[in-house]
Design a protein around this motif. Structure first.
Motif, PDB file in Angstrom:
ATOM      1  N   ILE A 184       0.803  -1.228   0.000  1.00 50.31           N
ATOM      2  CA  ILE A 184       0.000   0.000   0.000  1.00 50.31           C
ATOM      3  C   ILE A 184       0.835   1.277   0.000  1.00 50.31           C
ATOM      4  N   VAL A 199       3.027   2.715  -2.024  1.00 48.51           N
ATOM      5  CA  VAL A 199       3.095   3.547  -3.232  1.00 48.51           C
ATOM      6  C   VAL A 199       1.766   4.261  -3.496  1.00 48.51           C
ATOM      7  N   PRO A 200       0.621   3.561  -3.569  1.00 47.18           N
ATOM      8  CA  PRO A 200      -0.640   4.306  -3.752  1.00 47.18           C
ATOM      9  C   PRO A 200      -0.926   5.258  -2.597  1.00 47.18           C
ATOM     10  N   LEU A 201      -0.512   4.885  -1.383  1.00 49.28           N
ATOM     11  CA  LEU A 201      -0.707   5.778  -0.246  1.00 49.28           C
ATOM     12  C   LEU A 201       0.101   7.058  -0.405  1.00 49.28           C
ATOM     13  N   TYR A 202       1.295   6.933  -0.956  1.00 46.09           N
ATOM     14  CA  TYR A 202       2.121   8.120  -1.185  1.00 46.09           C
ATOM     15  C   TYR A 202       1.422   9.089  -2.142  1.00 46.09           C
ATOM     16  N   PHE A 203       0.873   8.569  -3.231  1.00 41.87           N
ATOM     17  CA  PHE A 203       0.209   9.449  -4.198  1.00 41.87           C
ATOM     18  C   PHE A 203      -1.069  10.051  -3.605  1.00 41.87           C
ATOM     19  N   ASP A 204      -1.778   9.295  -2.771  1.00 41.92           N
ATOM     20  CA  ASP A 204      -2.965   9.852  -2.120  1.00 41.92           C
ATOM     21  C   ASP A 204      -2.593  11.000  -1.183  1.00 41.92           C
ATOM     22  N   ARG A 226       0.091  12.791  -1.354  1.00 45.90           N
ATOM     23  CA  ARG A 226       0.618  13.899  -2.154  1.00 45.90           C
ATOM     24  C   ARG A 226      -0.513  14.736  -2.723  1.00 45.90           C
ATOM     25  N   THR A 227      -1.622  14.100  -3.067  1.00 46.66           N
ATOM     26  CA  THR A 227      -2.778  14.833  -3.578  1.00 46.66           C
ATOM     27  C   THR A 227      -3.281  15.848  -2.563  1.00 46.66           C
ATOM     28  N   THR A 268       2.568  14.941   1.922  1.00 47.41           N
ATOM     29  CA  THR A 268       3.868  14.279   1.869  1.00 47.41           C
ATOM     30  C   THR A 268       4.955  15.218   2.407  1.00 47.41           C
TER      31      THR A 268
END
Length: 267
Positions: A112, A114-119, A121-122, A126
């Motif tokens: 999780i 990588v997708p958590l990082y992008f979430d 960052r949105t 981050t």
């Protein structure tokens, strides 16, 4: 009745496994007080202040204290509430909600992160303190809910009913009737949560690149990458990073062991 031969064999097996478990720890401890490195730095107990200074562990240790304290307190309190609800009440949709909590125990962080990082960052989170603590609160909440639900379900129903007959509400039943005898279970949850949070490496590494947000394990990893002239200071740094977990466990070991044994008996 166990014969003397069986008892001797049991102790021999336990001694063998204890040796395998303690040998790496003993090796690190001995290395941490070893002779000076190739540059003549440290030697004996002087390795610890030398490693502390060269590795700049002060800020990273403070960050780990802040992160671990936040996660333990927030996840612990929320776990008490969710475990109390699932363990003693009829929660609408519990058949679906509780397995969702258990899913947090089954999915590894590597899946999780990588997708958590992008979430994150949105939402612009981050490289902040929140990016480090919020995912770990969610992970610890999954375990805490499972653990505390098991404890609350093991309490006698008559105890709760008697408290209700005396006019106690749900809040009073939780804090005055169920929490005091549940200290071993709560301490066990706190120790495990603190240990996992303190040792967490991947989430702080991915979520925050600011050196000011490095946790102690990250600080040790960067120290290992920069310091290559010997092993003694690295071993001393490893002991420094591991020391808080050992201290917390030794301070709370009586309640921790009791909580683990009660959990094993219930299972």
């Amino acid at each position: 009745m166990i014969s003397r031969t069986e008892r001797t064999a049991n102790y021999a097996v336990l001694l063998l496994f204890a040796t395998f478990a303690l040998w790496p720890i003993g090796s690190i401890l001995l290395s941490s007080v070893g002779p000076p490195d190739a540059l003549g730095v440290g030697g004996g107990l002087a390795n610890f202040p030398a490693a502390w200074e060269q590795g700049r562990f002060g800020p990273s240790m403070l960050t780990s204290v802040a992160v671990s304290g936040f996660v333990v307190v927030v996840a612990g309190v929320l776990s008490l509430f969710t475990g109390y609800a699932f363990g003693t009440m009829r929660v609408p949709g519990a058949a679906v909600l509780f397995p969702l909590f258990l899913l947090g125990l089954m999915v590894p962080t590597e899946v999780i992160v990588v997708p958590l990082y992008f979430d994150l960052r949105t939402f612009g989170l981050t490289n902040t303190f929140w990016a480090i603590v919020l995912p770990q609160v969610a992970q610890s909440l999954a375990f805490g809910t499972f653990w505390m639900r098991a404890y609350f379900r093991a309490r006698p129903v008559s105890l709760i009913e008697a408290a209700r007959l005396d006019g106690a509400g749900s809040w009073r039943i939780l804090w005055q009737v169920l929490v005091p005898p549940g200290r071993p279970a709560i301490v066990t949850m706190v120790v495990l949560t603190f240990m996992w949070t303190w040792n967490e490496f991947l989430i702080p590494l991915v979520m925050a690149t600011d050196p000011a947000l490095r946790t102690a394990p990250l600080g040790l990893a960067f120290f290992q990458g920069q310091y290559t002239s010997g092993f003694t200071l690295l071993a001393a740094g490893a002991v420094i990073v591991a020391a808080p977990v050992v201290v917390v466990y030794l301070f709370l070991q009586r309640h921790f062991i009791r909580g683990m044994l009660e959990g094993a008996v219930r299972e």
